[in-house]
Design an enzyme around this catalytic site. Structure first.
Site, PDB file in Angstrom:
ATOM      1  N   SER A  79       0.863  -1.183   0.000  1.00 18.94           N
ATOM      2  CA  SER A  79       0.000   0.000   0.000  1.00 18.94           C
ATOM      3  C   SER A  79       0.895   1.227   0.000  1.00 18.94           C
ATOM      4  O   SER A  79       2.069   1.145   0.392  1.00 18.94           O
ATOM      5  CB  SER A  79      -0.871  -0.013   1.263  1.00 18.94           C
ATOM      6  OG  SER A  79      -1.430   1.262   1.501  1.00 18.94           O
TER       7      SER A  79
ATOM      8  N   TYR B 226      -2.297  -0.639  10.197  1.00 19.04           N
ATOM      9  CA  TYR B 226      -2.368  -0.967   8.760  1.00 19.04           C
ATOM     10  C   TYR B 226      -1.072  -0.517   8.082  1.00 19.04           C
ATOM     11  O   TYR B 226      -0.453  -1.292   7.336  1.00 19.04           O
ATOM     12  CB  TYR B 226      -3.588  -0.284   8.130  1.00 19.04           C
ATOM     13  CG  TYR B 226      -3.758  -0.563   6.653  1.00 19.04           C
ATOM     14  CD1 TYR B 226      -4.416  -1.709   6.220  1.00 19.04           C
ATOM     15  CD2 TYR B 226      -3.263   0.324   5.690  1.00 19.04           C
ATOM     16  CE1 TYR B 226      -4.579  -1.974   4.857  1.00 19.04           C
ATOM     17  CE2 TYR B 226      -3.422   0.068   4.332  1.00 19.04           C
ATOM     18  CZ  TYR B 226      -4.088  -1.072   3.918  1.00 19.04           C
ATOM     19  OH  TYR B 226      -4.237  -1.324   2.578  1.00 19.04           O
TER      20      TYR B 226
HETATM   21  P1  NDP Z   1     -11.488  -5.947   0.744  1.00 18.86           P
HETATM   22  O1  NDP Z   1     -11.754  -5.504   2.131  1.00 18.86           O
HETATM   23  O2  NDP Z   1     -12.463  -5.620  -0.321  1.00 18.86           O
HETATM   24  O3  NDP Z   1     -11.208  -7.512   0.707  1.00 18.86           O
HETATM   25  C1  NDP Z   1     -10.339  -8.073   1.652  1.00 18.86           C
HETATM   26  C2  NDP Z   1     -10.431  -9.569   1.605  1.00 18.86           C
HETATM   27  O4  NDP Z   1      -9.637 -10.101   2.679  1.00 18.86           O
HETATM   28  C3  NDP Z   1     -11.848 -10.080   1.806  1.00 18.86           C
HETATM   29  O5  NDP Z   1     -12.068 -11.177   0.939  1.00 18.86           O
HETATM   30  C4  NDP Z   1     -11.839 -10.525   3.256  1.00 18.86           C
HETATM   31  O6  NDP Z   1     -12.757 -11.553   3.529  1.00 18.86           O
HETATM   32  C5  NDP Z   1     -10.425 -11.018   3.401  1.00 18.86           C
HETATM   33  N1  NDP Z   1     -10.061 -11.069   4.814  1.00 18.86           N
HETATM   34  C6  NDP Z   1     -10.108 -10.061   5.712  1.00 18.86           C
HETATM   35  N2  NDP Z   1      -9.790 -10.507   6.927  1.00 18.86           N
HETATM   36  C7  NDP Z   1      -9.538 -11.831   6.803  1.00 18.86           C
HETATM   37  C8  NDP Z   1      -9.193 -12.846   7.726  1.00 18.86           C
HETATM   38  N3  NDP Z   1      -9.051 -12.603   9.034  1.00 18.86           N
HETATM   39  N4  NDP Z   1      -9.000 -14.101   7.264  1.00 18.86           N
HETATM   40  C9  NDP Z   1      -9.166 -14.377   5.953  1.00 18.86           C
HETATM   41  N5  NDP Z   1      -9.512 -13.452   5.026  1.00 18.86           N
HETATM   42  C10 NDP Z   1      -9.714 -12.188   5.459  1.00 18.86           C
HETATM   43  O7  NDP Z   1     -10.047  -5.349   0.392  1.00 18.86           O
HETATM   44  P2  NDP Z   1      -9.397  -4.917  -1.004  1.00 18.86           P
HETATM   45  O8  NDP Z   1      -9.788  -5.874  -2.065  1.00 18.86           O
HETATM   46  O9  NDP Z   1      -9.604  -3.476  -1.178  1.00 18.86           O
HETATM   47  O10 NDP Z   1      -7.856  -5.102  -0.645  1.00 18.86           O
HETATM   48  C11 NDP Z   1      -7.065  -6.192  -1.126  1.00 18.86           C
HETATM   49  C12 NDP Z   1      -5.632  -5.890  -0.795  1.00 18.86           C
HETATM   50  O11 NDP Z   1      -5.220  -4.675  -1.448  1.00 18.86           O
HETATM   51  C13 NDP Z   1      -5.380  -5.663   0.697  1.00 18.86           C
HETATM   52  O12 NDP Z   1      -4.139  -6.227   1.044  1.00 18.86           O
HETATM   53  C14 NDP Z   1      -5.312  -4.149   0.825  1.00 18.86           C
HETATM   54  O13 NDP Z   1      -4.542  -3.753   1.932  1.00 18.86           O
HETATM   55  C15 NDP Z   1      -4.662  -3.782  -0.494  1.00 18.86           C
HETATM   56  N6  NDP Z   1      -4.901  -2.398  -0.928  1.00 18.86           N
HETATM   57  C16 NDP Z   1      -6.143  -2.012  -1.320  1.00 18.86           C
HETATM   58  C17 NDP Z   1      -6.360  -0.717  -1.766  1.00 18.86           C
HETATM   59  C18 NDP Z   1      -7.716  -0.250  -2.217  1.00 18.86           C
HETATM   60  O14 NDP Z   1      -7.862   0.941  -2.554  1.00 18.86           O
HETATM   61  N7  NDP Z   1      -8.721  -1.090  -2.276  1.00 18.86           N
HETATM   62  C19 NDP Z   1      -5.261   0.277  -1.818  1.00 18.86           C
HETATM   63  C20 NDP Z   1      -3.983  -0.254  -1.404  1.00 18.86           C
HETATM   64  C21 NDP Z   1      -3.834  -1.545  -0.975  1.00 18.86           C
HETATM   65  P3  NDP Z   1     -14.299 -11.197   3.897  1.00 18.86           P
HETATM   66  O15 NDP Z   1     -14.864 -10.557   2.676  1.00 18.86           O
HETATM   67  O16 NDP Z   1     -14.865 -12.510   4.199  1.00 18.86           O
HETATM   68  O17 NDP Z   1     -14.224 -10.262   5.061  1.00 18.86           O
END
Ligand code: NDP
Length: 258
Positions: free
Chosen positions: A159, A172
């Site tokens: 990120s 984070y």
């Molecule tokens: P989302 O919140 O949309 O999705 C996150 C996913 O991680 C979900 O499928 C969630 O499952 C899963 N997850 C969360 N906690 C757990 C857990 N304890 N065990 C297993 N699975 C878990 O996030 P994004 O798609 O936006 O982000 C994806 C990646 O990109 C992350 O690493 C984020 O930090 C990074 N990122 C995103 C940005 C953005 O603008 N979107 C910008 C920069 C980085 P569930 O749906 O079941 O909760």
């Protein structure tokens, strides 16, 4: 950059990942869901890891209907991932597929957006567990299986706040700095063997639930959808990126393979 301009950065063949096995964490929603679908459409058997079974089942069904590949569902709460559970996952993948060619460490939680002076320790621990400790534990358990692959790829999701700290992003930001450090350290350790590439990837602002939670006043329509980044996710996962290791990529500025 428009979606069509993004797509022109790299045009992977439809069989880019044919016969390969890829583990995607957080595969049920957002960027992880898009990556799981993209990898399967390019031939990979995808292990879908996440904590909400219903979301994983929906991705599983979409892959089964749209491809000839063989996905599996791996329900796991990464906040509670134990060493034996990580070893069991490695054993299950060995039994199911007998190989592992890639890991996309994508699952992550945002945690509270508060000053560090008021950040609860329990939530700090949970964010670090999901975002940094679990990727380490999974990687360590799965490395022996990956070492058998001719070429393999590990992608850690970073990120902007994993490179420059920012007020109120607390655990984070710290977890994403940890991810960058882990990626560089592992890449350096594995470079001489030359078979496993390790890179960090910052997707940048993307239209997902996490982004909406972090920026509630923002109009999501102004942001790229996860699918628009998939050229970079495919490039790093596939053999065209052989030899590319120890780097930090930004989906927003990447201009294609060099
Ligand atoms: P989302 O919140 O949309 O999705 C996150 C996913 O991680 C979900 O499928 C969630 O499952 C899963 N997850 C969360 N906690 C757990 C857990 N304890 N065990 C297993 N699975 C878990 O996030 P994004 O798609 O936006 O982000 C994806 C990646 O990109 C992350 O690493 C984020 O930090 C990074 N990122 C995103 C940005 C953005 O603008 N979107 C910008 C920069 C980085 P569930 O749906 O079941 O909760």
């Amino acid at each position: 950059m428009s979606a069509s301009a993004r797509r022109r950065r790299y045009a992977p063949p439809s069989n880019l990942l044919a016969g390969r096995v890829v583990l995607v964490t957080g595969a049920g929603a957002g960027i992880g869901r898009a990556a799981a679908l993209a990898y399967a459409r390019h031939g990979a058997n995808v292990a879908l890891l996440g904590r909400t079974r219903g979301k994983l089942e929906a991705v599983f069904d979409a892959i089964e209907q749209g491809t000839e590949t063989r996905p599996v569902i791996v329900p796991a709460d990464l906040d509670k991932l134990t060493e034996p559970a990580a070893e069991q996952l490695a054993a299950a993948l060995t039994e199911e597929y007998g190989r592992l060619d890639g890991i996309l460490h994508n699952a992550s939680i945002l945690g509270p957006r508060v000053p560090m002076a008021h950040y609860p320790l329990a939530q700090w621990t949970e964010v670090m567990n999901v975002n940094a400790i679990a990727p380490f534990a999974l990687t360590r358990a799965l490395l022996p299986l990956m070492e058998a692959a001719a070429d393999a790829s590990i992608i850690f999701t970073s990120s902007g706040v994993g490179r420059v700290g920012r007020a109120y992003w607390g655990a984070y930001a710290a977890s994403k700095f940890a991810i960058e450090g882990m990626s560089q350290t592992l890449a350096d350790e594995l470079e001489s063997a030359g078979r496993i590439r390790v890179n960090a990837l910052n997707p940048g602002a993307t239209r997902t639930a996490m982004r909406a939670a972090a920026y509630p006043a923002e109009d999501p329509a102004t942001l790229p959808e996860p699918a628009e980044h998939m050229d970079l996710y495919l490039y790093l996962m596939g053999p065209d990126a052989c030899g590319v290791t120890g780097q930090s990529f930004d989906a927003a500025t990447w201009s294609g393979p060099q």
